[in-house]
Design a protein around this motif. Structure first.
Motif, PDB file in Angstrom:
ATOM      1  N   GLU A 267       0.739  -1.146   0.147  1.00 35.80           N
ATOM      2  CA  GLU A 267       0.081  -0.129   0.188  1.00 35.80           C
ATOM      3  C   GLU A 267       1.120   1.364  -0.190  1.00 35.80           C
ATOM      4  O   GLU A 267       0.713   2.282  -0.660  1.00 35.80           O
ATOM      5  CB  GLU A 267      -1.077   0.066   1.367  1.00 35.80           C
ATOM      6  CG  GLU A 267      -2.150  -0.931   1.248  1.00 35.80           C
ATOM      7  CD  GLU A 267      -1.724  -2.438   1.722  1.00 35.80           C
ATOM      8  OE1 GLU A 267      -2.263  -3.427   1.366  1.00 35.80           O
ATOM      9  OE2 GLU A 267      -0.590  -2.630   2.115  1.00 35.80           O
ATOM     10  N   ALA A 268       2.082   1.254   0.573  1.00 39.11           N
ATOM     11  CA  ALA A 268       2.934   2.489   0.793  1.00 39.11           C
ATOM     12  C   ALA A 268       3.440   2.709  -0.666  1.00 39.11           C
ATOM     13  O   ALA A 268       3.703   3.858  -1.172  1.00 39.11           O
ATOM     14  CB  ALA A 268       3.870   2.054   1.936  1.00 39.11           C
ATOM     15  N   ILE A 269       3.866   1.622  -1.305  1.00 39.34           N
ATOM     16  CA  ILE A 269       4.663   1.556  -2.481  1.00 39.34           C
ATOM     17  C   ILE A 269       3.656   2.186  -3.643  1.00 39.34           C
ATOM     18  O   ILE A 269       4.084   2.991  -4.395  1.00 39.34           O
ATOM     19  CB  ILE A 269       5.012   0.322  -2.968  1.00 39.34           C
ATOM     20  CG1 ILE A 269       6.273  -0.117  -2.112  1.00 39.34           C
ATOM     21  CG2 ILE A 269       5.558   0.246  -4.384  1.00 39.34           C
ATOM     22  CD1 ILE A 269       6.600  -1.505  -2.178  1.00 39.34           C
ATOM     23  N   LYS A 270       2.170   1.763  -3.428  1.00 34.83           N
ATOM     24  CA  LYS A 270       1.184   2.474  -4.371  1.00 34.83           C
ATOM     25  C   LYS A 270       0.845   3.969  -4.068  1.00 34.83           C
ATOM     26  O   LYS A 270       0.775   4.698  -5.058  1.00 34.83           O
ATOM     27  CB  LYS A 270      -0.117   1.808  -4.206  1.00 34.83           C
ATOM     28  CG  LYS A 270      -0.109   0.277  -4.770  1.00 34.83           C
ATOM     29  CD  LYS A 270      -1.492  -0.329  -4.372  1.00 34.83           C
ATOM     30  CE  LYS A 270      -1.485  -1.926  -5.131  1.00 34.83           C
ATOM     31  NZ  LYS A 270      -2.586  -2.462  -4.923  1.00 34.83           N
ATOM     32  N   LEU A 271       1.095   4.158  -2.803  1.00 33.19           N
ATOM     33  CA  LEU A 271       0.733   5.703  -2.392  1.00 33.19           C
ATOM     34  C   LEU A 271       1.915   6.680  -2.633  1.00 33.19           C
ATOM     35  O   LEU A 271       1.647   7.727  -2.849  1.00 33.19           O
ATOM     36  CB  LEU A 271       0.539   5.657  -0.738  1.00 33.19           C
ATOM     37  CG  LEU A 271       0.139   7.054  -0.126  1.00 33.19           C
ATOM     38  CD1 LEU A 271      -1.197   7.625  -0.862  1.00 33.19           C
ATOM     39  CD2 LEU A 271       0.007   6.991   1.409  1.00 33.19           C
ATOM     40  N   LEU A 272       3.175   6.112  -2.711  1.00 32.93           N
ATOM     41  CA  LEU A 272       4.172   7.203  -2.935  1.00 32.93           C
ATOM     42  C   LEU A 272       4.037   8.110  -4.235  1.00 32.93           C
ATOM     43  O   LEU A 272       4.449   9.250  -4.181  1.00 32.93           O
ATOM     44  CB  LEU A 272       5.484   6.430  -2.910  1.00 32.93           C
ATOM     45  CG  LEU A 272       6.917   7.260  -2.923  1.00 32.93           C
ATOM     46  CD1 LEU A 272       7.057   8.000  -1.823  1.00 32.93           C
ATOM     47  CD2 LEU A 272       8.099   6.176  -3.114  1.00 32.93           C
ATOM     48  N   PRO A 273       3.886   7.414  -5.401  1.00 28.96           N
ATOM     49  CA  PRO A 273       3.762   8.348  -6.357  1.00 28.96           C
ATOM     50  C   PRO A 273       2.881   9.461  -6.401  1.00 28.96           C
ATOM     51  O   PRO A 273       3.218  10.573  -6.605  1.00 28.96           O
ATOM     52  CB  PRO A 273       3.680   7.347  -7.629  1.00 28.96           C
ATOM     53  CG  PRO A 273       3.772   6.049  -7.344  1.00 28.96           C
ATOM     54  CD  PRO A 273       3.522   6.133  -5.611  1.00 28.96           C
ATOM     55  N   GLU A 274       1.801   9.056  -5.661  1.00 29.10           N
ATOM     56  CA  GLU A 274       0.791  10.271  -5.640  1.00 29.10           C
ATOM     57  C   GLU A 274       1.116  11.343  -4.565  1.00 29.10           C
ATOM     58  O   GLU A 274       0.986  12.503  -4.814  1.00 29.10           O
ATOM     59  CB  GLU A 274      -0.634   9.762  -5.174  1.00 29.10           C
ATOM     60  CG  GLU A 274      -1.266   8.843  -6.197  1.00 29.10           C
ATOM     61  CD  GLU A 274      -1.515   9.361  -7.289  1.00 29.10           C
ATOM     62  OE1 GLU A 274      -1.978  10.431  -7.424  1.00 29.10           O
ATOM     63  OE2 GLU A 274      -1.313   8.619  -8.551  1.00 29.10           O
TER      64      GLU A 274
END
Length: 299
Positions: free
Chosen positions: A62-69
């Motif tokens: 979930e953190a990896i998905k959130l980082l770009p945003e």
């Protein structure tokens, strides 16, 4: 509860440094304060962002998905901060531009160069984004000028046509199709096709043309234009793409071969007509129009 800016700042820092202790130093807070801030962030958004172990913190999926945003948000905050400083200092010669990544070399770089020559004291903030991001950013007033492909009906945005861009078959100079005068439908069989992503303006234009010839499309790779050029350059396949990147000799080992389809899209500059433009934005749009009016209209 909403995520706090400070909590997201800490999250981003931990993702970059890999350590809550390093991030606490970077953000000038104590480690217990940083740990509490991270816990409040996770509680407020309902996600576990890091797995805790004796070896430290490991980001969750979930953190990896959130980082770009979060990265995009802080890039925009940096832009806003720059604009605040310029306003506070009474300097109106500040321009913000957002464009598609593939339009940077041919549309943004040469016109910004001219702007800086005409206005040496001007400061410029340049960002890239996908087509929908650019349109939404200009609509919300986050940037002064944007560059996209294709004019759209819109009561808020003004589209200025600049140049028609051809779609042709992009291949390596040593590919078998490089010697052809025109690529025909049968030439595409058994080739690894590298195309723009589904749903983008450029891909939709290509799909319409292929449907007219009853040709199914099964790309090997869907990606952005710049990545497509890099993949073709490495020998993975061929593409039917915007050819403007070839005009400036950025890819000397690639050539464009005309196809059985006649596909052209209009490259446009856009701005929000509901928001008064600054003097520097007006001047920049004049420079952009003059630059492309002096150039051939087909790319």
């Amino acid at each position: 509860m909403k995520a706090s800016i400070r909590g997201l700042e800490l999250f981003r820092s931990i993702m970059l440094t890999g350590s809550i202790s390093k991030s606490s130093v970077e953000l000038a807070i104590s480690q217990p304060t940083a740990s509490g801030l991270l816990k409040r962030l996770e509680d407020s958004i309902g996600l576990i962002l890091f797995e805790r172990s004796a070896f430290g913190l490991s980001p969750t999926p979930e953190a990896i998905k959130l980082l770009p945003e979060v990265d995009r948000m802080f890039q925009h905050l940096d832009h806003v901060q720059t604009k605040i400083v310029n306003i506070a200092e009474g300097d109106s010669a500040f321009l913000s531009v957002q464009s598609l990544p593939s339009m940077s070399q041919h549309f943004v770089a040469p016109t910004i160069k001219l702007l800086c020559e005409h206005f040496p004291k001007a400061t410029v903030s340049i960002h890239s984004g996908q087509s929908s991001q650019v349109v939404n950013s200009i609509r919300m007033g986050a940037f002064d000028v944007g560059f996209v492909y294709g004019a759209r009906e819109n009561s808020t945005l003004e589209y200025i046509p600049l140049k028609k861009i051809k779609f042709e078959c992009v291949v390596r100079a040593d590919h078998r199709l490089a010697q052809e005068s025109r690529v025909e439908p049968e030439d595409l069989r058994d080739e690894n096709l590298i195309l723009n992503r589904s749903g983008t303006y450029l891909r939709n234009a290509l799909n319409r043309a292929l449907r007219q010839h009853d040709i199914p499309v099964s790309p090997k790779v869907e990606t952005g234009t710049l990545q497509a050029y890099d993949l073709i350059n490495s020998g993975i396949g061929i593409g039917i793409l915007d050819t403007s990147l070839l005009s400036d000799n950025h890819y000397p080992d690639l050539i464009a071969v005309p196809t059985f389809m006649n596909i052209e899209v209009e490259a446009c500059a856009i701005f929000n007509k509901a928001t008064p433009l600054s003097r520097i934005a007006h001047q920049y749009l004049t420079i952009v129009q003059d630059f492309f009016n002096a150039a051939p209209k087909t790319g």
